[in-house]
Design a protein around this motif. Structure first.
Motif, short mmCIF file in Angstrom:
data_model
loop_
_atom_site.label_atom_id
_atom_site.label_comp_id
_atom_site.label_asym_id
_atom_site.label_seq_id
_atom_site.Cartn_x
_atom_site.Cartn_y
_atom_site.Cartn_z
N GLY A 150 0.77 -1.33 -0.11
CA GLY A 150 0.17 0.03 -0.23
C GLY A 150 0.95 1.19 -0.11
N CYS A 151 2.06 1.24 -0.28
CA CYS A 151 2.98 2.33 -0.41
C CYS A 151 2.23 3.55 -1.14
CB CYS A 151 4.23 1.94 -0.88
SG CYS A 151 5.28 3.43 -1.56
N ASN A 152 2.53 4.95 -0.52
CA ASN A 152 1.89 6.10 -0.87
C ASN A 152 2.83 7.21 -0.72
OD1 ASN A 152 1.46 6.70 1.80
ND2 ASN A 152 -0.83 6.41 1.56
N VAL A 153 3.93 6.88 -0.02
CA VAL A 153 4.99 7.94 -0.03
C VAL A 153 6.40 7.35 -0.32
CG1 VAL A 153 6.03 9.69 1.65
CG2 VAL A 153 3.52 9.11 1.88
N VAL A 154 7.12 7.72 -1.17
CA VAL A 154 8.30 7.37 -1.50
C VAL A 154 9.44 8.57 -0.90
CG1 VAL A 154 9.99 6.44 -3.17
CG2 VAL A 154 7.52 6.04 -3.31
N MET A 155 10.60 8.08 -0.46
CA MET A 155 11.69 9.20 0.22
C MET A 155 12.92 8.53 -0.41
SD MET A 155 10.13 10.42 3.80
CE MET A 155 8.62 11.47 3.62
N GLN A 156 13.71 9.50 -0.64
CA GLN A 156 14.95 9.12 -0.93
C GLN A 156 15.93 9.98 -0.61
OE1 GLN A 156 15.87 6.23 -3.39
NE2 GLN A 156 17.82 6.64 -3.07
N LEU A 157 17.31 9.59 -0.07
CA LEU A 157 18.55 10.49 0.12
C LEU A 157 19.16 10.55 -1.23
CD1 LEU A 157 19.62 11.82 2.77
CD2 LEU A 157 21.37 10.04 2.82
N VAL A 158 19.62 11.76 -1.78
CA VAL A 158 19.93 11.87 -2.74
C VAL A 158 21.52 12.85 -3.01
CG1 VAL A 158 17.95 11.79 -4.19
CG2 VAL A 158 18.72 13.89 -3.55
N ALA A 159 22.32 12.69 -4.01
CA ALA A 159 23.18 13.68 -4.12
C ALA A 159 22.86 14.62 -5.25
CB ALA A 159 24.45 12.98 -4.49
N PHE A 191 0.24 9.03 -4.94
CA PHE A 191 1.46 9.19 -3.98
C PHE A 191 2.30 10.29 -3.98
CE2 PHE A 191 3.33 7.94 -7.83
CZ PHE A 191 4.71 8.12 -8.02
N VAL A 192 3.26 10.34 -3.20
CA VAL A 192 3.99 11.35 -3.08
C VAL A 192 5.54 11.11 -3.22
CG1 VAL A 192 4.88 13.69 -1.71
CG2 VAL A 192 2.50 12.75 -1.59
N SER A 193 6.63 11.82 -3.89
CA SER A 193 7.82 11.37 -4.01
C SER A 193 8.70 12.17 -3.34
CB SER A 193 8.06 11.08 -5.32
OG SER A 193 9.45 10.72 -5.47
N VAL A 194 9.66 12.30 -2.24
CA VAL A 194 10.36 13.27 -1.87
C VAL A 194 11.83 12.84 -1.87
CG1 VAL A 194 10.74 14.61 0.28
CG2 VAL A 194 8.58 13.57 -0.13
N ALA A 195 12.90 13.93 -2.21
CA ALA A 195 14.21 13.68 -2.47
C ALA A 195 14.92 14.66 -1.31
CB ALA A 195 14.63 13.96 -3.59
N PHE A 217 8.95 16.78 -3.78
CA PHE A 217 9.65 18.00 -2.98
C PHE A 217 11.14 17.43 -2.93
CE2 PHE A 217 5.23 17.36 -1.32
CZ PHE A 217 4.96 18.71 -0.93
N VAL A 218 11.84 18.56 -2.90
CA VAL A 218 13.54 18.39 -2.88
C VAL A 218 13.78 19.24 -1.59
CG1 VAL A 218 15.76 18.55 -3.90
CG2 VAL A 218 14.03 17.91 -5.26
N LEU A 219 14.22 18.66 -0.61
CA LEU A 219 14.73 19.21 0.71
C LEU A 219 16.37 19.11 0.75
CD1 LEU A 219 11.97 17.72 2.81
CD2 LEU A 219 11.85 20.15 1.53
N ASP A 220 16.89 19.77 1.88
CA ASP A 220 18.30 19.79 2.15
C ASP A 220 18.45 19.06 3.49
OD1 ASP A 220 19.16 21.26 -0.07
OD2 ASP A 220 18.29 23.04 0.90
N THR A 221 19.59 18.92 3.78
CA THR A 221 20.00 17.93 5.20
C THR A 221 20.82 18.80 5.80
OG1 THR A 221 20.00 16.19 3.77
CG2 THR A 221 20.80 15.90 5.80
N ASN A 222 20.68 18.64 7.15
CA ASN A 222 21.37 19.18 8.39
C ASN A 222 22.40 18.08 8.57
OD1 ASN A 222 23.10 20.03 10.61
ND2 ASN A 222 21.01 20.01 11.85
#
Length: 725
Positions: A150-159, A191-195, A217-222
Motif C-alpha cells: 500500500g505504499c503511498n510515500v516514497v523518500m530517498q536520500l540523494v546527491a 503518491f508523493v515522492s520526496v528527495a 519535494f526536494v529538501l536539504d539536510t542538516n
C-alpha cells in the motif's frame, strides 16, 4: 561541514513540517512510507514524520524498508570500555532513525508499524514485533511487495550534481526506488515522492541519475547532525575467514564477473585476489601451504586460476562493497562491458578490439543476427563509440556527416561499405567495470567516490537490482556481460544434501533475510559458465559449546538442494553441482571440522546415503582450528595475511588494548589468578592502554583487578616479543 546556525536549523525544520503537511493533504493520514535499504534513508525527515505520528495518533504510519542502520552498542562492561569510545568517535555526527530504538525495545506506538525485508544480521532475534512484521522477499521482488503493502510515500536520500542543481543522483540506492515509482505510476496510485539532498553523498552515474522535477519535494539536510552512516573497521579477519577467502580467490576466473557481499570473508577474498595479482609467488606459496593446489587443482584449472589478472574482472553486484573499491584501485576491476549484446559478444570473442574498431565487426554483427538497427540500438552503439559522433539516425537510415544516407541494415553489403567508410568510430568508450545496486562503507570509501575524476566515475554505474540480480530484462546482453560469473555469498549452515540456510533459524526466527542470494544462485545455474559459491564457517559457538555448521538436516532452507553448487569452509571446497547424493555427502564431510565428522558419517550411513563400509579419506581427517591457525600464523609471519588488510578504526593504543583483552579472555582461570598475584609493573605502553580503556584512575576492586591484569598481560607480551626478536 560547518554546523548550521540556529535560524538555518529552524528553517529546515519548518520546511520539513510543511512537507509533512503537504503529504497528508495529498494522501491522507494513512501514511505508508517506502524507504531505501541501508544508507539511502533521509533520516532527518523520517524522524520528523515519526515524531508527528507519535504526537497525532489519528495518523497511521507504516514504514517499509530494510537494513536499518543503527549505532553499534557494546553492553559488556569490559569490552564496552574499549568499543563504546570508538563508536562515540565514529558516530559523533550520525543520528539513527527514531523508530529503531522503539523496534529494539518493542515500544512502537499502536499507530506505527515497521516492516522490513532484511535485518542487520542477528539484530532482531527474539524481537517479537520485528519478527512478526518481517516480509520474506527476494531482493528483486522488494519493489513489488512494497507497492503491494500500500505504499503511498516514497523518500530517498540523494546527491546533487555540483554543476547542475536540477540533476540529482540516487547515489547509494537506485536499487529499488525507481522500480517502486514506476509501479505506482502504472497503477495510477496517488503518491508523493520526496528527495532529500545530502552534501556528503557521492554523485554516482548510470541509472542513478535523475532529474529534480520528478520529485514532488526536494529538501536539504542538516549534515552536521545527520552525517552518513559508516561501517566500522574493527574486528580483524580471523584465521578461518582468511582460509575461506583464500580458497574462494582461486575460483575467480580472469576475464570473468564477480559478485561479493560484505564482511570479513569478502575482505579475505579481496586480499587474496590482490596477492594473486601483485605478489604471485607469495600467493602460490599460500596455496601450497594450505594444500589447496594439490587437493582442488582440477577445479581451479577448470573454473578459476592462480595467475595474475590480465583481462581483469567486471563487477555485477547488488552491493558495491568496499572490496570492489580496493580491486578498482588495484587495477583488477577493469574488464569493461558494453550495453549492446552483439558488441559485447564480439568483444568477448576478441573480434572487436576496444581500442581499434575494424570494419570486420560490421559483418560479424550481421553473422550474429543483427540486421536492421532501431534508433535505440544506434544510440547505444554511438554512446559506446562504435559509430562516430558525426553520423545520425533517422527513420531507419544512417546519415553521414556529408549528408549522404544509407539503410541502417548491418547485413546489406552496400550499407556495410557505407558504414565502414563514413560511420565507424575509432575506439570504444563509456564501458562499465561495475554495475551495483547500493553501497555502504567507510568515510574513506565515500570520500574516494566523491573525489573520483569524471572518467573513472563513469566506469562505476549504479542501477536497479532488477537489472543486476537476474537475467530477465535483457538475457542476451546480461549473459554476454556476465561471462565466467562467480557469485559469492555466505550461509549459516549446509545440510548433507547440499541445502543451505542463510537467513533463518530452525525455530523460524529470522537472522537477516534472503536478500539477493537466491537470485544469484539461480542465475549462476542459468549461465553456461557461471558458478555460485557459498562460504560457510565450519563451526559456531552456541552456549559456550562448538557446533558444526555442516549438519545432517535443518528445518530452514534458503537455497534448496537442487540448486547446490560450490560450498567452501576453511577446510576446503565441495563441488556439489551435477553430483549424486553420495558424492555430495562425501564432499561436505571432507570439509567439516574433524570433531564432527564421525557423527555426520553415522547419520549419512543411517539415512542410506553412504555405504556401511565407507571411511573418510585420511587427508581430510585433520580438519582442526589449530591447523588453520598455524597456517595463518605462518602467513602472517611473512606479511601475507595481516589482521587488518584494509586498515582499521582502532588507534595503536586501542589495538594493544583489544589484543590484551582478547588474551585475558583466552586464559584459563588459574593463569588469570597467577597474573593477578604478580607484582604490578606499569610500563608506558600499559599506561597508554589503560588510558584508552578509562582505567588509568579507578576505584573499586573489580576495576583495580582489571587494571592489574591488563598491565601484567602487556608486560608478558612485551617480554615475549623481546625474546622473539
Amino acid at each position: 561541514m560547518q554546523r548550521p546556525e540556529g535560524s538555518d536549523v529552524e528553517l529546515l525544520q519548518a520546511r520539513y513540517a510543511a512537507c509533512i503537511d503537504a503529504i497528508i493533504a495529498r494522501v491522507g493520514k494513512n501514511l505508508v512510507l517506502a524507504l531505501p535499504l541501508g544508507l539511502g534513508k533521509p533520516i532527518e525527515l523520517v524522524n520528523a514524520i515519526y515524531a508527528r505520528a507519535c504526537q497525532d495518533t489519528s495518523i497511521t504510519l507504516t514504514i517499509l524498508t530494510a537494513l536499518t542502520l543503527e549505532r553499534p552498542r557494546e553492553t559488556h562492561p569490559i569490552r564496552g570500555r574499549l568499543l563504546n569510545p570508538v563508536f562515540d568517535r565514529l558516530y559523533a555526527n550520525y543520528t539513527e532513525p527514531s523508530y529503531a530504538q522503539a523496534v529494539r525495545e518493542n515500544t512502537l506506538p499502536a499507530n506505527i508499524a515497521v516492516r522490513e525485508f532484511y535485518f542487520k544480521p542477528g539484530s532482531r532475534l527474539g524481537n517479537a514485533s520485528a519478527q512478526q512484521n518481517y516480509i520474506s522477499s527476494n531482493y528483486t521482488h522488494a519493489a513489488r511487495d512494497v507497492v503491494a503493502q500500500g505504499c503511498n510515500v516514497v523518500m530517498q536520500l540523494v546527491a546533487q550534481d555540483p554543476q547542475d542543481a536540477q540533476r540529482l543522483s540516487m547515489s547509494c540506492n537506485p536499487d529499488t526506488s525507481a522500480d517502486v515509482v514506476q509501479r505506482l505510476v502504472a497503477l495510477g496510485r496517488n503518491f508523493v515522492s520526496v528527495a532529500v539532498v545530502h552534501p556528503d553523498l557521492p554523485y554516482m552515474v548510470g541509472d542513478a541519475e535523475v532529474s529534480a522535477d520528478q520529485y514532488d519535494f526536494v529538501l536539504d539536510t542538516n549534515a552536521s547532525e545527520h552525517g552518513l552512516f559508516v561501517m566500522p573497521k574493527l574486528p580483524p579477519v580471523s584465521p578461518s575467514d582468511y582460509a575461506i577467502g583464500l580458497h574462494a580467490s582461486c575460483l575467480i576466473a580472469d576475464g570473468g564477473t564477480l559478485q561479493l557481499g560484505i564482511g570479513a570473508m569478502s575482505d579475505a577474498i579481496v586480499h587474496g585476489v590482490q596477492l594473486r595479482h601483485s605478489r604471485n609467488d607469495d600467493y602460490q606459496a599460500l596455496l601450497s601451504r594450505f594444500k589447496i593446489d594439490s587437493r582442488w587443482g582440477g577445479l581451479i584449472a577448470a573454473y578459476g586460476g592462480s595467475d595474475p589478472f590480465v583481462e581483469g574482472l567486471y563487477g555485477a553486484t547488488e552491493m558495491f562493497v568496499e572490496g570492489f573499491w580496493q580491486l578498482f584501485g588495484s587495477g583488477i576491476l577493469k574488464r569493461e562491458v558494453y550495453d549492446f549484446w552483439a558488441l559485447q559478444l564480439l568483444v568477448n570473442e576478441g573480434v572487436c578490439q576496444p581500442q581499434a574498431i575494424s570494419a570486420d565487426t560490421i559483418t560479424a554483427m550481421a553473422d550474429l543476427g543483427v540486421r536492421e538497427l532501431r534508433g535505440k540500438d544506434f544510440a547505444v552503439l554511438q554512446y559506446h563509440g562504435y559509430f562516430n559522433e558525426q553520423c545520425q539516425y533517422c527513420d531507419g537510415y544512417i546519415i553521414a556527416a556529408d549528408g549522404e544516407s544509407v539503410a541502417a541494415n548491418m547485413a546489406n553489403p552496400v550499407s556495410q561499405r557505407f558504414m565502414a567508410e563514413k560511420c565507424l568510430g575509432t575506439a570504444l568508450r563509456n564501458g562499465k567495470v561495475l554495475h551495483g545496486g547500493f553501497f555502504l562503507g567507510s568515510e574513506a570509501f565515500y570520500r574516494g567516490l566523491r573525489e573520483l575524476k569524471a572518467e573513472a566515475r563513469g566506469k562505476l554505474a549504479m542501477c536497479g537490482v532488477e537489472k543486476i540480480n537476474q537475467l530477465d530484462f535483457n538475457p542476451r546482453l546480461y549473459q554476454a556481460q556476465r561471462r565466467r560469473a562467480r557469485f559469492i555469498n555466505t550461509g549459516l549452515n549446509v545440510s548433507l544434501q547440499g541445502a543451505v540456510a542463510s537467513d533463518t533459524l530452525e525455530s523460524g526466527q529470522v537472522v537477516s533475510g534472503v536478500g539477493g542470494q537466491y537470485n544469484f544462485v539461480a542465475m549462476a545455474h542459468q549461465l553456461s559458465d557461471g558458478r555460485s559459491i557459498l562460504m560457510i564457517r565450519s563451526t559456531r559457538m552456541e552456549k559456550g559449546k562448538a557446533r558444526s555448521n555442516i549438519v545432517d538436516n535443518f528445518a530452514s532452507c534458503t537455497i534448496p538442494r537442487h540448486l547446490r553448487d560450490i560450498v567452501i569452509t576453511e577446510y576446503g571446497i565441495a563441488d556439489l553441482r551435477s553430483k549424486t547424493d553420495e558424492e555430495v555427502v562425501k564432499a561436505l564431510i571432507n570439509i567439516a571440522d574433524s570433531r564432527f565428522q564421525s557423527d555426520l558419517l553415522r547419520s549419512a550411513k543411517a539415512a542410506g546415503k553412504l555405504a556401511a563400509d565407507y571411511q573418510i579419506p585420511a587427508a581430510y581427517r585433520e580438519n582442526s582450528a589449530a591447523r588453520i591457525q598455524r597456517d595463518v600464523a605462518w602467513a602472517q609471519s611473512r606479511k601475507m595475511m595481516p589482521s587488518y588488510p584494509f586498515g582499521c578504526d582502532f588507534s595503536d593504543d586501542e589495538l594493544r588494548a583489544a589484543k590484551a583483552l582478547k588474551t585475558l579472555a583466552s586464559l584459563p582461570w588459574w593463569q588469570t589468578i597467577l597474573l593477578a598475584l604478580k607484582p604490578e609493573h606499569r610500563s608506558d605502553a600499559a599506561r597508554k592502554v589503560l588510558l584508552s580503556l578509562g582505567l588509568n584512575t579507578v576505584s573499586g576492586l573489580k576495576d583495580r583487578l582489571l587494571q592489574r591484569l591488563i598491565s601484567a598481560v602487556i608486560k608478558r607480551e612485551s617480554t615475549l616479543q623481546s625474546s622473539n626478536e
